[in-house]
Scaffold this motif. Sequence first.
Motif, short mmCIF file in Angstrom:
data_model
loop_
_atom_site.label_atom_id
_atom_site.label_comp_id
_atom_site.label_asym_id
_atom_site.label_seq_id
_atom_site.Cartn_x
_atom_site.Cartn_y
_atom_site.Cartn_z
N THR A 37 0.71 -1.26 -0.13
CA THR A 37 -0.10 -0.13 0.04
C THR A 37 0.86 1.24 0.05
O THR A 37 0.56 2.17 -0.73
N THR B 177 -3.80 0.79 4.32
CA THR B 177 -4.64 0.22 3.35
C THR B 177 -5.76 1.20 2.72
O THR B 177 -6.23 2.03 3.49
N ASP C 121 -4.57 -2.65 -5.37
CA ASP C 121 -3.72 -3.04 -4.19
C ASP C 121 -4.70 -4.00 -3.39
O ASP C 121 -6.10 -3.77 -3.50
N THR C 122 -4.47 -4.72 -2.68
CA THR C 122 -5.27 -5.65 -1.72
C THR C 122 -5.82 -4.80 -0.63
O THR C 122 -5.15 -3.84 -0.17
N GLU D 248 -4.97 -10.23 1.88
CA GLU D 248 -3.59 -11.17 1.80
C GLU D 248 -3.68 -11.63 3.19
O GLU D 248 -3.01 -12.60 3.37
MG MG Z 1 -1.93 -3.04 2.09
#
Ligand code: MG
Length: 174
Positions: A23, A41, A64-65, A69
Amino acid sequence: MSMEDYDFLFKIVLIGNAGVGKTCLVRRFTQGLFPPGQGATIGVDFMIKTVEINGEKVKLQIWDTAGQERFRSITQSYYRSANALILTYDITCEESFRCLPEWLREIEQYASNKVITVLVGNKIDLADKREVSQQRAAEFSEAQDMYYLETSAKESDNVEKLFLDLACRLIREA
Ligand code: MG
Ligand code: GDP
């Protein structure tokens, strides 16, 4: 010509263990900042940045997750239609490097066979805490036929280079 026009559009997806700095890398590149503290995030699916390369407008859609994850719940839909993957580990975290083969298995399972994968060792500003040598990472990336680079999202080292080199490669192979 409207602001929306572009010559190329590429989808770039970041993967790798939680906490490696995915991130922060996206934030550094798209917003030019390093968020203080935890909780970096983004909470949105992707960020957009348009760059110009040799007079061509290249629109990068960077995924981006949103923390998935941590729960190993990244699914096929996340990889679908990715033109490039940034597989990230933390140079100060042996564990994040040891998990790379697991991520490669996911790539093989879910991503397009034409996807370009870049291996990124992040947090080089923490050189005194390094657990993964450059040589080890270089050998691993070579064996897997991946391009390899070390970055610092914090100090902005190699972050522009990472995305711009990747965009150049994507154009060449488009
Ligand atoms: Mg992240
Ligand atoms: P993610 O889970 O992979 O998205 O990782 P984050 O981007 O949320 O970063 C996890 C932690 O590592 C945060 O505390 C960040 O401040 C820190 N971090 C990220 N990139 C760097 C870096 O380049 N250098 C240093 N020193 N810390 C970083």
